[in-house]
Scaffold this active site. Structure first.
Site, PDB file in Angstrom:
ATOM      1  CG  ASP A  13      -6.974   1.873   3.809  1.00  0.00           C
ATOM      2  OD1 ASP A  13      -7.269   3.071   3.660  1.00  0.00           O
ATOM      3  OD2 ASP A  13      -6.243   1.440   4.728  1.00  0.00           O
ATOM      4  CE  LYS A  16     -13.447   4.403   2.495  1.00  0.00           C
ATOM      5  NZ  LYS A  16     -12.435   3.397   2.832  1.00  0.00           N
ATOM      6  N   GLY A  40      -7.557   8.374   3.805  1.00  0.00           N
ATOM      7  CA  GLY A  40      -6.644   8.583   2.681  1.00  0.00           C
ATOM      8  C   GLY A  40      -7.278   7.914   1.476  1.00  0.00           C
ATOM      9  CG  HIS A  41     -10.875   8.426   0.556  1.00  0.00           C
ATOM     10  ND1 HIS A  41     -12.146   8.897   0.731  1.00  0.00           N
ATOM     11  CD2 HIS A  41     -10.630   7.606   1.627  1.00  0.00           C
ATOM     12  CE1 HIS A  41     -12.638   8.400   1.860  1.00  0.00           C
ATOM     13  NE2 HIS A  41     -11.734   7.621   2.417  1.00  0.00           N
ATOM     14  CD  GLN A 222     -12.308   6.976   8.923  1.00  0.00           C
ATOM     15  OE1 GLN A 222     -13.361   7.510   9.203  1.00  0.00           O
ATOM     16  NE2 GLN A 222     -11.300   7.672   8.402  1.00  0.00           N
TER      17      GLN A 222
HETATM   18  P1  GDP Z   1      -9.811   4.109   0.208  1.00  0.00           P
HETATM   19  O1  GDP Z   1      -9.322   4.647   1.508  1.00  0.00           O
HETATM   20  O2  GDP Z   1     -10.947   3.150   0.377  1.00  0.00           O
HETATM   21  O3  GDP Z   1     -10.137   5.189  -0.789  1.00  0.00           O
HETATM   22  O4  GDP Z   1      -8.613   3.267  -0.412  1.00  0.00           O
HETATM   23  P2  GDP Z   1      -7.052   3.690  -0.453  1.00  0.00           P
HETATM   24  O5  GDP Z   1      -6.870   4.734  -1.451  1.00  0.00           O
HETATM   25  O6  GDP Z   1      -6.554   3.953   0.917  1.00  0.00           O
HETATM   26  O7  GDP Z   1      -6.403   2.315  -0.876  1.00  0.00           O
HETATM   27  C1  GDP Z   1      -6.737   1.671  -2.062  1.00  0.00           C
HETATM   28  C2  GDP Z   1      -5.460   1.497  -2.875  1.00  0.00           C
HETATM   29  O8  GDP Z   1      -5.670   0.534  -3.877  1.00  0.00           O
HETATM   30  C3  GDP Z   1      -5.035   2.755  -3.612  1.00  0.00           C
HETATM   31  O9  GDP Z   1      -3.639   2.763  -3.738  1.00  0.00           O
HETATM   32  C4  GDP Z   1      -5.691   2.580  -5.002  1.00  0.00           C
HETATM   33  O10 GDP Z   1      -5.008   3.292  -6.038  1.00  0.00           O
HETATM   34  C5  GDP Z   1      -5.541   1.093  -5.187  1.00  0.00           C
HETATM   35  N1  GDP Z   1      -6.586   0.443  -5.978  1.00  0.00           N
HETATM   36  C6  GDP Z   1      -7.909   0.726  -6.056  1.00  0.00           C
HETATM   37  N2  GDP Z   1      -8.542  -0.191  -6.815  1.00  0.00           N
HETATM   38  C7  GDP Z   1      -7.603  -1.075  -7.219  1.00  0.00           C
HETATM   39  C8  GDP Z   1      -7.647  -2.271  -7.990  1.00  0.00           C
HETATM   40  O11 GDP Z   1      -8.686  -2.720  -8.454  1.00  0.00           O
HETATM   41  N3  GDP Z   1      -6.464  -2.924  -8.176  1.00  0.00           N
HETATM   42  C9  GDP Z   1      -5.295  -2.485  -7.663  1.00  0.00           C
HETATM   43  N4  GDP Z   1      -4.198  -3.212  -7.886  1.00  0.00           N
HETATM   44  N5  GDP Z   1      -5.215  -1.357  -6.933  1.00  0.00           N
HETATM   45  C10 GDP Z   1      -6.364  -0.679  -6.693  1.00  0.00           C
HETATM   46  P1  IMO Z   2      -9.915   5.337   4.766  1.00  0.00           P
HETATM   47  O1  IMO Z   2     -11.031   6.350   4.669  1.00  0.00           O
HETATM   48  C1  IMO Z   2      -7.955   2.346   7.268  1.00  0.00           C
HETATM   49  C2  IMO Z   2      -7.870   3.116  11.575  1.00  0.00           C
HETATM   50  C3  IMO Z   2      -6.527   3.363  12.246  1.00  0.00           C
HETATM   51  C4  IMO Z   2      -6.797   2.760  13.607  1.00  0.00           C
HETATM   52  C5  IMO Z   2      -8.246   3.152  13.874  1.00  0.00           C
HETATM   53  C6  IMO Z   2      -8.414   4.411  14.720  1.00  0.00           C
HETATM   54  O2  IMO Z   2      -8.708   5.699   3.990  1.00  0.00           O
HETATM   55  O3  IMO Z   2     -10.417   3.955   4.513  1.00  0.00           O
HETATM   56  P2  IMO Z   2      -8.119   7.013  14.168  1.00  0.00           P
HETATM   57  O4  IMO Z   2      -6.932   7.791  13.754  1.00  0.00           O
HETATM   58  O5  IMO Z   2      -9.270   7.084  13.251  1.00  0.00           O
HETATM   59  O6  IMO Z   2      -8.522   7.290  15.590  1.00  0.00           O
HETATM   60  O7  IMO Z   2      -7.615   5.467  14.190  1.00  0.00           O
HETATM   61  O8  IMO Z   2      -8.829   3.366  12.593  1.00  0.00           O
HETATM   62  N1  IMO Z   2      -8.185   4.012  10.446  1.00  0.00           N
HETATM   63  C7  IMO Z   2      -8.174   3.615   9.151  1.00  0.00           C
HETATM   64  N2  IMO Z   2      -7.825   2.438   8.595  1.00  0.00           N
HETATM   65  N3  IMO Z   2      -8.430   3.336   6.481  1.00  0.00           N
HETATM   66  C8  IMO Z   2      -8.822   4.515   7.029  1.00  0.00           C
HETATM   67  O9  IMO Z   2      -9.463   5.464   6.308  1.00  0.00           O
HETATM   68  C9  IMO Z   2      -8.658   4.713   8.408  1.00  0.00           C
HETATM   69  N4  IMO Z   2      -8.905   5.743   9.260  1.00  0.00           N
HETATM   70  C10 IMO Z   2      -8.620   5.293  10.494  1.00  0.00           C
HETATM   71  O10 IMO Z   2      -5.487   2.702  11.571  1.00  0.00           O
HETATM   72  O11 IMO Z   2      -6.751   1.356  13.549  1.00  0.00           O
HETATM   73 MG    MG Z   3      -7.536   4.817   2.569  1.00  0.00          MG
END
Ligand code: GDP
Ligand code: IMO
Ligand code: MG
Length: 423
Positions: A13, A16, A40-41, A222
């Site tokens: 998270d 990415k 979840g991207h 991840q």
């Molecule tokens: P990922 O799994 O690495 O793609 O990241 P996620 O989408 O799960 O979580 C990142 C969250 O932060 C999302 O809600 C993005 O919209 C938000 N986000 C990304 N970059 C920034 C930033 O620079 N500032 C803020 N406030 N939010 C951001």
């Molecule tokens: P993105 O790509 C954050 C975590 C789960 C748990 C562990 C194992 O959005 O960064 P799983 O269901 O994979 O067997 O769970 O990994 N986990 C993540 N945490 N971002 C993710 O993906 C994750 N995908 C799995 O919360 O701790």
């Molecule tokens: Mg994510």
């Protein structure tokens, strides 16, 4: 653009999705190589917010080719729902989405087994998407692959073989319901037909692209500390989320990869159980969680938050061979009077500068912090590095020095325009 791998350098998270969306503009192929719909991207484009779980985040750019590689585990229902979601927003994937025939398939029994294991006291805090049980079958050589869904005889034979074991485990060990072969067989045969047009040998496809001098962007899911080999085992996911996974998960040799970029948040988060040395133990947990919108993009669970941990990121620099870093969510720290950075861990009188493998050390260690002054100014409208407040620059410079890796891009909000280079 050089062939580049993007990985999460913390516990996932890191943002990415946003970074991939930005870099995709200059790339031809965007490729997922591990994980599944546990990811979840998020990509925000004006008023629209897209959360992608399986399809590469480059799909939002017209004409870009997106590949789900052999290292990914695919829940067909989730994939078809995602294709439909994109279609409903006017984004067509036909002709530019390619699914590896050797990717393994998640079945409902994987999800049920994941859920049942998570009911135990010693849980991992998984996303309950069936990821671990599916990878376990892959390694045990019991798995059913995408190509198997396209042949009715092979699917029946493999499903019968699997259900014999799975139903025995479900009914005899967990006292749960058994699965009906006929229903499952028909459902997955139907998924196979629906997915058929996307299925191909993605390794051949990518090598053909390389021959034509097309550029590849590998989208890690991840994060490094969730990697099954290099993370906080057993509190990890079941795949190689690190850069090495890009080679095994696609069939593109490591020598064809030109660059590896790590994405880090300006602080740290983690979802699920497991050690987290710099986790906040005070009001900051709530403050940062709300300011940063730190709720899981897949499960909605509140993310645990803490200070930036350079022991973690230095580990990532090594394991992934990071050439460069992208720092996201700097804006989330805008209101703080002072900011801490963890530079080492202390455990039983010993200082750890390298990430310890022992969960006992990780759980019991005390972070050694360096304190820096905050900048107390809104950075969300800033469009260049030069315009950042002095203390924000100081924070980034210190981070860069401690990590020994260049920060190339900075993000101060979820939108595309809220990004600038460090030049
Ligand atoms: P990922 O799994 O690495 O793609 O990241 P996620 O989408 O799960 O979580 C990142 C969250 O932060 C999302 O809600 C993005 O919209 C938000 N986000 C990304 N970059 C920034 C930033 O620079 N500032 C803020 N406030 N939010 C951001
Ligand atoms: P993105 O790509 C954050 C975590 C789960 C748990 C562990 C194992 O959005 O960064 P799983 O269901 O994979 O067997 O769970 O990994 N986990 C993540 N945490 N971002 C993710 O993906 C994750 N995908 C799995 O919360 O701790
Ligand atoms: Mg994510």
């Amino acid at each position: 653009m050089p062939n580049t791998v993007i990985i999460g350098a913390q516990w996932g998270d890191e943002g990415k999705g946003k970074v991939i969306d930005i870099l995709a503009e200059r790339t031809d192929y965007i490729v997922r190589y591990q994980g599944g719909n546990n990811a979840g991207h998020t990509v925000v484009i004006g008023p629209d917010k897209f959360v992608l779980h399986l399809i590469p985040s480059g799909i939002l750019h017209k004409g870009k080719k997106c590949v789900i590689g052999n290292g990914v585990v695919v829940d067909p229902r989730a994939l078809l729902d995602e294709i439909e979601m994109l279609g409903s927003k006017g984004i067509e994937v036909d002709g530019r989405l390619f699914l590896s025939e050797t990717a393994h398939v998640i079945f409902p029994y994987h999800k049920v087994l994941d859920e049942l294991k998570e009911q135990k006291k010693k849980k991992i805090g998984t996303t309950k998407k069936g990821i671990g049980p599916c990878y376990a079958d892959k390694v045990a050589r019991l798995g059913i692959r995408v190509v198997d869904l396209l042949d009715k005889d092979i699917l029946r034979e493999k499903l019968e073989n699997n259900l014999e074991d799975k139903n025995a485990i479900l009914t005899k060990i967990y006292n749960a319901d058994a699965f009906d072969i006929e229903k499952l067989y028909r459902e997955y045969l139907d998924y196979g037909e629906k997915m058929r047009k996307y299925v191909c040998d993605t390794t051949v496809l990518l090598h053909d692209a390389l021959k034509r001098k097309k550029s590849l962007l590998f989208e890690g899911a991840q994060g490094t500390l969730l990697d099954v080999d290099h993370g906080t085992y057993p509190f990890v996911t079941s795949s190689n989320a690190t850069s090495g996974g890009a080679a095994t998960g696609t069939g593109v040799g490591p020598n064809r990869i030109d660059k590896v970029i790590g994405v880090v948040k300006a602080y740290t988060t983690r979802v699920g159980e497991g050690p987290f040395p710099t986790e906040f133990s005070d009001d900051l947990m709530d403050t940062i969680r709300h300011k940063g919108g730190e709720f899981g993009a897949t499960t909605g669970r509140p993310r645990r938050c803490g200070w930036f941990d350079s022991v973690v990121v230095r580990h990532s620099v090594k394991i992934n061979g990071l050439d460069e870093l992208v720092v996201t969510k700097l804006d989330v720290l805008d209101d703080l009077d002072s900011i801490k950075v963890c530079t080492a861990y202390r455990y039983n009188g010993r200082i750890y500068k390298d990430f310890p493998a022992d969960v006992k050390v990780l759980n019991g260690c005390e972070p050694v912090y360096e304190q820096l002054p905050g900048w107390k100014a809104d950075t969300t409208c800033i469009t260049s590095y030069m315009k950042l407040p002095k203390n924000a620059k100081r924070y980034l410079k210190r981070m860069q020095k401690i990590l020994g890796t260049k920060i190339v891009l900075i993000s101060v909000g979820s939108e595309r325009r809220q990004t600038f280079s460090s030049e």
